[in-house]
Each structure stands twice: as structure tokens, then as C-alpha cells.
Motif scaffolding. Structure first.
Motif, short mmCIF file in Angstrom:
data_model
loop_
_atom_site.label_atom_id
_atom_site.label_comp_id
_atom_site.label_asym_id
_atom_site.label_seq_id
_atom_site.Cartn_x
_atom_site.Cartn_y
_atom_site.Cartn_z
N SER A 251 0.66 3.76 1.67
CA SER A 251 0.70 4.42 3.08
C SER A 251 1.90 3.43 3.83
O SER A 251 2.86 4.10 4.38
N ASP A 252 2.07 2.18 3.33
CA ASP A 252 2.94 1.44 4.16
C ASP A 252 4.42 1.71 3.59
O ASP A 252 5.38 1.80 4.01
N ARG B 299 0.79 -1.28 0.03
CA ARG B 299 -0.03 0.05 0.00
C ARG B 299 0.82 1.29 -0.11
O ARG B 299 1.96 1.14 0.39
N LEU C 279 -6.93 7.23 0.69
CA LEU C 279 -6.58 6.82 -0.61
C LEU C 279 -5.33 5.80 -0.59
O LEU C 279 -5.29 4.78 -1.23
N ARG C 280 -4.36 6.45 0.26
CA ARG C 280 -3.00 5.58 0.14
C ARG C 280 -3.08 4.50 0.93
O ARG C 280 -2.43 3.58 0.74
N ASN C 281 -3.98 4.33 1.89
CA ASN C 281 -4.51 3.17 2.46
C ASN C 281 -4.81 2.10 1.92
O ASN C 281 -4.96 0.97 2.10
N LEU C 282 -5.41 2.42 0.62
CA LEU C 282 -6.17 1.49 -0.07
C LEU C 282 -5.07 1.13 -1.35
O LEU C 282 -5.00 0.09 -1.84
#
Lengths: 208, 326
Positions: free
Chosen positions: B74-75, B72, B101-104
Motif C-alpha cells: 500500500s505504501d 508495504r 492485505l496490501r497494508n500487511l
């Protein structure tokens, strides 16, 4: 006399909008562009599925059309209308919920793909009748006007605090940029988040 | 959105077989695909969810870093070593999309996201990318957001990814998986110029998936940065962006890497700018002179000519930022 609630009114205007949209789809008032060949639809039985979602700690089983987003599953199938539909395109953040503690846009998540995740919505924040500190801070700081974006703002703010950012004005503005407020309540939203962040460092950690 | 079936294969072979069927779309994060399906820009009757494929994780090696395609955004942005060793990549990740959005969204999907050209997104308008042969209304239309580099008469849509710009500057490669094994392609060769076939955007074969992104560790990787200029401070597409990386010996540039975004039909590396910097002193007048070369061959349209100057300034700022990194 039928009692006209806000929801009934909205539902009937929604049907009118639907008819207009349907008329457009049928080609009335449509600008012409060469039609794209559409792939053949799958047989009806392959278009739906039985799914299980964990929402606010409760396992919910439902049969859905596979196109159903998590947002529509919450609102239309489970009656959890706290999560709002704004743009339905991931641009406004009104539909923000937590999936396994991480904030996501429920409008961009297919319900069928959320099985096995722990979904928390605005309805799941208060515990034992006590508002979540972020909810209380939003009320105290008057961090909204019309309120439509507020559930998404609050869910995003809860995630912001659990992500561990320094709660400066600049960081709050940057990390809350996925939540739009057409009323422009931003200054008070920033204050509310600062208040909640302050509480969480001085007292017990915020529960999710 | 048309009705579709849904499957969730557990290995690449199954995914590739399913994905090669006409009318099929792979879905990972879904943040690009779902709006396109909702708006009727893309049409699919089969969705193949690739989230069960073993394509996650970040692996740091001596030669570089391997980002699993399903990582992801975010990760990846949270990875301390990535931030230290390849700062331009993390800055580009954080400049792209919103935290939700960055988490998805996945890093692989980010490279495959579609253009933000207004006409591509309006299913009622002609668009050669969406409907080959229907024409390009952006050419003489609302083209403020469109490309000044790499366009053709058929298409002047910009590539929308921030991440890809940083990765192209750092000479990243993408690993592509299919039924019969993997192949590696430099990211710079992964996206295609529109030419007469703007609907074909990458070198991916039907059924092929991005399995990983590899960023080599180079002397300039740590001194790299990403500058994004847009209409508002956050959560907005780039008008212009620039990634710069410098390998310095004192104040002399041993080598430089520069790429720009928001101005070209694909992530745009600038070899002439890099050549002008190699061996030169790291100061602003040199940066300015080198940035001039970025505009060679630029073909602005009515509303996007401002991007020529903005691009040069973005490059100068990215170089100055990279030069001042400790």
C-alpha cells in the motif's frame, strides 16, 4: 436447566467439528498422499510467549501459543468476539481491524508480531456511548442482513474514509472489495459509506 | 499448523544464519505464509520475523527507484513519484490483493508468493511442487487456472504475482542479501522454470533474503501500464495479465517492453513481441500482429486453452493503453 445461548450452542457444535477435524487429521477418511517429513517440534517452553497488546487503548498482557493470530487472541483470549472469523485465510475480510489506523486482516497477523501497535476493533469505535458515524450509517441504510460480515465491513469503511478516497460508487466498490457479504447487502453498504462520507465532509471529521 | 519458535533478528547476518536452518521460514507480511502454514502446505518449526531489518523505504534516484523489500504494497502504491514515473508498477500493486492485505504484504514477499494452483493448496493431493515426486494432478485435472507457457510435465502452476509482471517488463533487478554481502539478479532470472524440480522456485540460497527491488528509469518507464483480466472485477487472481511499456517518437515505437502474467510458470517477458514492435508504428494492427507472437510455444491443457486468445487480447489492450498515455 442449562440455558442454551447462541454462543454455547456454537461452542458445542464447534467441539463436534473439532472432533471431526481431529479424526481427519488422524487419517480417517483422508485421501492418501505421500507424507511430508515434518520438522521436529520445538520444546514446549519455546512454543509460547508472554506478549503485550494495545487493544482499543488498553494494554493487555497475555501468554499465548506463538501460532495464535491476532484474531484468535482477540476472540479466544480477550473475549472481544466482535471481530469475526470467516475464512481465516484473508479472503473474506470479516476479521478486519485497524493496526495503527491501517486496516488489516487479523487472521493473517500473528499476535506476537502486533506488539507495540495500536489495535482498534469494532468494540473500540463507539465513544462515550455514541455510535461511530459509520455504525450509525450502516443501521440507517440497512446495510446488512445476517450481520456476520458487518464488523469487518464497518472497520474497512472507517479505514476507507480515513484513506481519503473520493467516495464514488466505483471507488467504494473497488476499495471495499476485500470484504465479502454472502447476503449481498452491497448496494446498501455503498449507500451507508456515502452517507458517512457526506457527514464527515459536512461536519466534524470522523474520529477513528 | 505445527508449533514453531519465533525470533526477530535486527541485522541481515543474524537473519541469514537463522534462516539457513532447515525447517525455518522468514516472515514479513505473512499474508502468503500464514494460510500455507494453516493448511499444512508449508511446515515450519522456526519463524524468523524480518520486520526489524532496515529494509524499508522508497528511494528515487536518477538511475531508477529502489524499493526496500519491506515496503508495504500500500505504501508503494501511494508513492506519487512511483505512480508518475513507473505507472505499471503502481497499477499492478493496486490490482493485487485487497486493501487490507496490501497494508500487511511487502513488495519483497510479493515476489516470493506461492502459486494458486488448486492442487498445491490441497495438502491431501499429490503435487510435485509441494511433495517432489508425487505427481501433477493439474496436468489432466482442473487446469483452468494453470500455465500455457513455461510448464513441464512435472508442473504447470502459474506464478501468481501481478507486481512481478510489471517489474519484469521494466527490467527490474532484485538485490539479495546474505551473511557475506549482497548480490544483484535481474528479476527475469530470479524465478526458475519448474523443469524437473518445481519445488525450487527461485535462485535464493538458504538464508538469503530479498533486500530491495531496483527499477531502472528507462525512456519507456513513464509510458507503461498493467492490464489484469479476471473472473470478477476486483480482488481476484489473474486469468491473464499484461504489462506494456512504450518509448515513442511521434507514432513510431523506438522500443517496447511486454510481459504477461497468469499464463506462465514465472513472470513472462516476451522478447519476440518486443522485437516486432521496435521501429513499427504504434497502431492496433501492429499490436495485433505482435501479440500473435506471444503464443509461440504455448502448450494449453484441456481447460486453459482460452488463455491463448485472452493473452493476446490483454497484450493488445495494454499496448493500446500505453500508447494513448500522455
Amino acid at each position: 436447566m442449562p440455558s442454551w445461548s447462541r454462543r454455547v450452542f456454537l461452542l458445542s457444535s464447534a467441539s463436534a467439528t473439532f472432533l471431526l477435524t481431529a479424526a481427519k487429521r488422524l487419517g480417517f477418511g483422508q485421501r492418501s498422499a505421500a507424507a511430508q517429513p515434518s520438522p521436529a517440534p520445538p520444546p514446549p517452553e519455546a512454543q509460547t510467549a508472554e506478549i503485550a497488546l494495545t487493544i482499543n487503548g488498553q494494554l493487555q498482557r497475555l501468554r499465548i501459543d506463538l501460532r495464535t493470530t491476532l484474531l484468535d487472541a482477540l476472540r479466544n483470549h480477550l473475549g472481544l468476539t466482535g471481530t469475526k472469523k470467516g475464512c481465516d485465510l484473508g479472503q473474506c475480510g470479516a476479521c478486519t481491524v485497524l493496526a495503527d489506523g491501517r486496516r488489516i486482516n487479523a487472521c493473517l497477523a500473528l499476535a506476537v508480531m502486533q506488539q507495540g501497535k495500536d489495535i482498534t476493533t469494532i468494540e473500540g469505535l463507539a465513544k462515550d456511548g455514541e455510535q461511530h458515524p459509520v455504525q450509525a450509517a450502516f443501521i440507517e441504510q440497512d446495510a446488512f442482513q445476517c450481520g456476520y460480515c458487518t464488523p469487518g465491513q464497518i472497520m474497512s469503511a472507517v479505514a476507507f474514509l480515513s484513506e481519503g478516497h473520493e467516495p464514488t460508487d466505483a471507488a467504494i466498490r473497488e476499495w471495499m472489495s476485500g470484504n465479502l457479504c454472502r447476503c449481498g447487502a452491497y448496494p446498501n453498504i455503498v449507500e451507508a459509506i456515502k452517507q458517512a462520507a457526506h457527514q464527515s465532509t459536512n461536519h466534524a471529521p470522523l474520529h477513528l | 499448523m505445527l508449533p514453531f519458535t519465533y525470533s526477530r533478528p535486527r541485522n541481515i547476518g543474524e537473519a541469514a544464519t537463522a534462516g539457513a536452518q532447515p525447517g525455518t521460514e522468514f516472515i514479513a507480511g505473512g499474508t502468503d505464509l500464514l494460510p500455507l502454514l494453516k493448511e499444512g502446505v508449508r511446515r515450519a518449526n522456526r519463524l524468523v520475523d524480518i520486520n526489524d531489518l532496515p529494509l524499508g523505504g522508497i528511494r528515487h534516484e536518477a538511475a531508477g527507484v529502489r524499493l526496500g523489500a519491506l515496503t508495504r504494497m500500500s505504501d508503494a502504491a501511494d508513492d506519487e513519484r512511483l505512480r508518475r514515473d513507473y505507472p505499471a508498477v503502481v497499477e499492478a500493486l493496486l490490482a493485487g490483493a485487497s486493501p487490507q492485505l496490501r497494508n500487511l504484504a511487502t513488495v519483497g514477499g510479493n515476489l516470493l508468493q506461492h502459486t494458486r494452483c488448486l492442487y498445491f493448496h490441497d495438502a491431501a493431493m499429490p503435487c510435485n511442487k509441494r511433495q517432489p515426486g508425487s505427481g501433477c494432478p493439474a496436468w489432466d485435472g482442473q487446469n483452468r487456472g494453470n500455465a500455457i507457457l513455461g510448464g513441464s510435465r512435472a508442473c504447470i502452476a502459474t506464478h501468481a504475482s501481478d507486481l512481478a509482471v510489471a517489474l519484469v517488463a521494466l527490467e527490474a533487478r532484485v538485490v539479495l542479501g546474505a551473511r557475506h554481502g549482497e548480490r544483484e539478479v535481474p528479476l527475469a532470472d530470479f524465478h526458475r522454470l519448474p523443469g524437473d524440480t518445481p519445488q525450487i522456485e527461485t535462485v535464493l540460497e538458504p538464508g538469503e533474503v530479498i533486500t530491495a527491488i531496483f527499477v531502472p528509469a528507462a525512456p519507456y518507464s513513464r509510458r507503461s501500464t498493467y492490464v489484469k483480466l479476471r473472473d470478477r472485477a476486483s480482488f481476484e487472481w489473474a486469468l491473464t495479465s499484461a504489462a506494456a511499456a512504450l518509448d515513442l517518437a511521434g507514432d513510431t515505437i523506438r522500443q517496447a517492453r511486454v510481459a504477461v502474467g497468469g499464463v506462465a510458470t514465472k513472470p513472462w517477458r516476451l522478447p519476440k513481441v518486443e522485437e516486432a514492435l521496435a521501429g513499427a508504428r504504434a497502431d492496433r494492427s501492429i499490436f495485433h500482429a505482435a501479440a500473435e507472437l506471444a503464443a509461440q510455444g504455448a502448450e494449453p491443457r484441456q481447460f486453459n486453452a482460452f488463455k491463448v486468445e485472452l493473452m493476446k487480447r490483454a497484450i493488445v489492450r495494454a499496448l493500446a493503453d500505453a500508447g494513448s498515455l500522455a
